[in-house]
Design an enzyme around this catalytic site. Sequence first.
Site, PDB file in Angstrom:
ATOM      1  N   ARG A  99     -33.030  20.276 -24.767  1.00 48.60           N
ATOM      2  CA  ARG A  99     -32.540  20.154 -26.152  1.00 48.60           C
ATOM      3  C   ARG A  99     -33.702  19.619 -26.979  1.00 48.60           C
ATOM      4  NH1 ARG A  99     -26.958  17.714 -28.520  1.00 48.60           N
ATOM      5  NH2 ARG A  99     -26.365  19.782 -27.811  1.00 48.60           N
ATOM      6  N   HIS A 106     -27.953  27.678 -30.474  1.00 50.57           N
ATOM      7  CA  HIS A 106     -27.162  26.861 -29.539  1.00 50.57           C
ATOM      8  C   HIS A 106     -26.325  27.804 -28.661  1.00 50.57           C
ATOM      9  CE1 HIS A 106     -25.387  23.464 -27.791  1.00 50.57           C
ATOM     10  NE2 HIS A 106     -24.642  22.990 -28.759  1.00 50.57           N
ATOM     11  N   GLN A 140     -23.180  26.773 -26.473  1.00 50.24           N
ATOM     12  CA  GLN A 140     -21.966  26.467 -27.225  1.00 50.24           C
ATOM     13  C   GLN A 140     -21.191  27.751 -27.551  1.00 50.24           C
ATOM     14  OE1 GLN A 140     -20.759  23.235 -28.177  1.00 50.24           O
ATOM     15  NE2 GLN A 140     -18.962  24.533 -28.404  1.00 50.24           N
ATOM     16  N   CYS A 186     -17.855  22.936 -32.787  1.00 51.47           N
ATOM     17  CA  CYS A 186     -18.624  22.582 -31.584  1.00 51.47           C
ATOM     18  C   CYS A 186     -18.557  21.093 -31.267  1.00 51.47           C
ATOM     19  CB  CYS A 186     -20.071  23.045 -31.728  1.00 51.47           C
ATOM     20  SG  CYS A 186     -20.973  22.279 -33.087  1.00 51.47           S
TER      21      CYS A 186
HETATM   22  N1  NVA Z   1     -25.556  22.008 -35.696  1.00 52.82           N
HETATM   23  C1  NVA Z   1     -25.390  20.760 -34.983  1.00 52.82           C
HETATM   24  C2  NVA Z   1     -24.720  21.019 -33.668  1.00 52.82           C
HETATM   25  C3  NVA Z   1     -24.512  19.794 -32.829  1.00 52.82           C
HETATM   26  C4  NVA Z   1     -23.899  20.098 -31.497  1.00 52.82           C
HETATM   27  C5  NVA Z   1     -26.754  20.125 -34.791  1.00 52.82           C
HETATM   28  O1  NVA Z   1     -27.720  20.851 -34.528  1.00 52.82           O
HETATM   29  O2  NVA Z   1     -26.857  18.896 -34.934  1.00 52.82           O
HETATM   30  N1   CP Z   2     -21.466  20.507 -29.095  1.00 55.53           N
HETATM   31  C1   CP Z   2     -22.492  19.841 -28.533  1.00 55.53           C
HETATM   32  O1   CP Z   2     -23.517  20.408 -28.152  1.00 55.53           O
HETATM   33  O2   CP Z   2     -22.262  18.511 -28.421  1.00 55.53           O
HETATM   34  P1   CP Z   2     -23.328  17.379 -28.034  1.00 55.53           P
HETATM   35  O3   CP Z   2     -24.286  17.250 -29.185  1.00 55.53           O
HETATM   36  O4   CP Z   2     -22.492  16.135 -27.843  1.00 55.53           O
HETATM   37  O5   CP Z   2     -24.042  17.781 -26.776  1.00 55.53           O
END
Ligand code: NVA
Ligand code: CP
Length: 312
Positions: free
Chosen positions: A110, A137, A140, A266
């Site tokens: 990540r 992502h 997800q 998500c």
């Molecule tokens: N769009 C959000 C998703 C978090 C799971 C982010 O990138 O922070």
């Molecule tokens: N939806 C998702 O990826 O959640 P986290 O940021 O908690 O991993």
Amino acid sequence: MTSASLLPVRHYLQFSDLSADEYAHLFARAAEIKRKFKAYEKYHPLADRTLAMIFEKASTRTRVSFEAGMYQLGGSVVHLTTGDSQLGRAEPIEDSARVISRMTDLVMIRTYGHDKIEKFAQYSRVPVINGLTNEFHPCQILADIFTYIEHRGAIAGKVVAWVGDGNNMANTWLQAAELLGFTVHLSTPSGYEVDQAVAGLRSSASYKVFQDPLEACRGADLVTTDVWTSMGYEAENEARKKAFADWCVDTDMMQAAQADALFMHCLPAHRGEEVSADVIDGPQSVVWDEAENRLHVQKALMEFLLLGKVTV
Ligand code: NVA
Ligand code: CP
């Protein structure tokens, strides 16, 4: 080396990295792996395999689902963050990739810019999975589509309304629509649109743009949204709060959708910002199934990347 080296290395960096046939296999495997899990049937196809998880951003679901999932498949995990590894002290990505991929069988990352995960994958001997970048992502959306199929059957031909930021989730929904044959109704505030080139789309045939978020929801089979400010964009928080004020999924939007429309998010969610509490906590919301399904689909994904098309 383990038998992972016998298979050509496949990475999962974007939704478009797998074919529609491979998704059909993954969804079937996820259902079977979920059934085994619920029945407490031991299933350890990844015994002696190790997953390295690298987090440069915060996480709850991604961390728990990958870590628990790997243990449930008989393997083990190593958890690294920028702060407690040499990644945070400017060791080159290519050197980190060479080293980590000689010691483990699979890597989940990540991070911020998608170019970072692409570079890591380029130098990795083992499959690399995108656990979220600024641009995509895919794990997800894998869970979201599996959840849709569980509740409503095939997603081909359906309409998914996206209400909110043209972010990593929106880009990935669009890639999925192009690959799996559904349509996205996209409504983003001005200045926060999806960039078709960044999303990596072949054409604009699988989405329609709407100024008014309520119109995007009209007739939709699934309504979905995400936070107004994604990780890494916190400096824009105040400007985004103003720009996104009308992009809150509420009961009017859900009423404009099909009567049996589902709501997904998500998570984490901000009730009263991108979604009202009565929608996310209401009868059309499947957000808890959606979160749980991260576990099952990612177990199917790890099995596929390391062992190919398993059928047991
Ligand atoms: N769009 C959000 C998703 C978090 C799971 C982010 O990138 O922070
Ligand atoms: N939806 C998702 O990826 O959640 P986290 O940021 O908690 O991993």
